[in-house]
Design an enzyme around this catalytic site. Sequence first.
Site, PDB file in Angstrom:
ATOM      1  N   HIS A 145      32.123  34.141  29.582  1.00 43.61           N
ATOM      2  CA  HIS A 145      33.080  33.400  30.416  1.00 43.61           C
ATOM      3  C   HIS A 145      34.225  34.308  30.871  1.00 43.61           C
ATOM      4  CE1 HIS A 145      30.993  29.908  28.712  1.00 43.61           C
ATOM      5  NE2 HIS A 145      31.207  30.479  27.536  1.00 43.61           N
TER       6      HIS A 145
ATOM      7  N   SER B 292      43.444  51.600  50.906  1.00 41.62           N
ATOM      8  CA  SER B 292      44.123  50.554  51.664  1.00 41.62           C
ATOM      9  C   SER B 292      44.973  51.204  52.737  1.00 41.62           C
ATOM     10  CB  SER B 292      45.009  49.704  50.740  1.00 41.62           C
ATOM     11  OG  SER B 292      45.884  48.885  51.484  1.00 41.62           O
TER      12      SER B 292
END
Length: 475
Positions: free
Chosen positions: A150, A280
């Site tokens: 999870h 970026s």
Amino acid sequence: MNSYKNPLEERYSSEEMLFNFSHNNKFQNWRKLWIALAEIEKDLGLEITDEQIAELKANAENIDYDKAAEYEKKFRHDVMAHVHTYGDVAPSAKGIIHLGATSAFVGDNTDLIQIRDGLLILKKKLVNVMKNLSDFAIQYKDLPTLGFTHFQPAQLTTVGKRATLWLQSLVLDIEELDFFLETLRFRGVKGTTGTAASFLELFNGDYSKVKHLDKELSKRFGFEKVFGVSGQTYDRKIDAKVVALLGNIAQSAHKFTNDLRLLQNLKEIEEPFEKNQIGSSAMAYKRNPMRSERIGALAKYVMSLTTSSAMVASTQWFERTLDDSANKRLTIPQAFLAVDAILLIWNNIMNGIVVYPNRINKHIMEELPFMATEYIIMEEVKAGGDRQEIHELIRVHSMEASKKVKEEGKENDLIERILNDDSLKLDKSKLKEVLDPKNFIGFAPIQTEEFIANEVQPIIDANKDLIGLEADLKV
């Protein structure tokens, strides 16, 4: 620059896969099929001369695409356009080109050749991914790392053992790929509705000659298996099956990149980042996992195509319907091109993947004290303590340590708390020894070794001639 260009061609796919689905490969295969058909028909007694066949062979690669386009605009039929285009450069053979055949003879058989050859191209890239992952798994089989369920910290595993999970998916994929190739059937020579009626008169009702033509032509193109029956086309389940196979490979790749992107966020493992690469346009410090994201984008596209081929296969009418044609022209080549790009990028990642053991260990040590609590409880019980009382004591210490980590941003001090608790009777020097992460990885190293030796290495050994691949990206 004023017309749309397919990004799979411009940015992603290899030249070999682009050639496999190119016009030249497609239409030269059409001509090879016509030549083989004429040769075998001649051998079976039809009035076809050596000179006619020689002229066909001499012009097999002499394709005037402009003329073919003119003919297709006139006839609204691509196969007849190419029959006439071929006949113009081989006039002596014009009357025997496509003799007894229907359009699916060249169209479907060429599709099957391209599917087979496309899978062989992918198999090479797939085997190389498996080899790279196998080497990675063995290299890091002993390196403990946090396991996650999870995406929450769970029991430890190793970096190498986790890589075997990625490999397991690929083992299933290559088994499916090999089975598909082993059982792939050629359409062969079946006639307009699959009854070979057009050959009844040609061979004076001799069915054995039709069977020989069907089998011999298929062998010439490398197919030992031939469809026993067909309509005009081969069973479109073949298309649905192969795109499903490609979709499965895409699923495996996407799973890998999901994990890698999460690990890159944790700064534990990173994909390659080149010296001049920009992460970026705004944030100069960023190292975006662009290769993994590109695989994810392409994988989603391939998986979406599986429904398209399934719908085509399920909605064919009787012996043939043409609503498959435009769909096949788009779906099959682009699914292959996209998976080709996926495997190329995956190999590129594995050739430069970076592991940060210190960062991995830091994360382990943040969580390991909690994982050691079961051992502590058992040791206290052995020393004569009450299990329920010890459990409550450890729970309270754990909650306080967790509060320090979450609310105050401090290091996990659970072990220090336990060591300083005089009410606990366990051997505290032994506790420090137990906190070696390698004591919490179970059988991960040996499981990794056994899996590679028993399931992966035999595949690599059987395909050792495929090992070695240039995996540079176009962009």
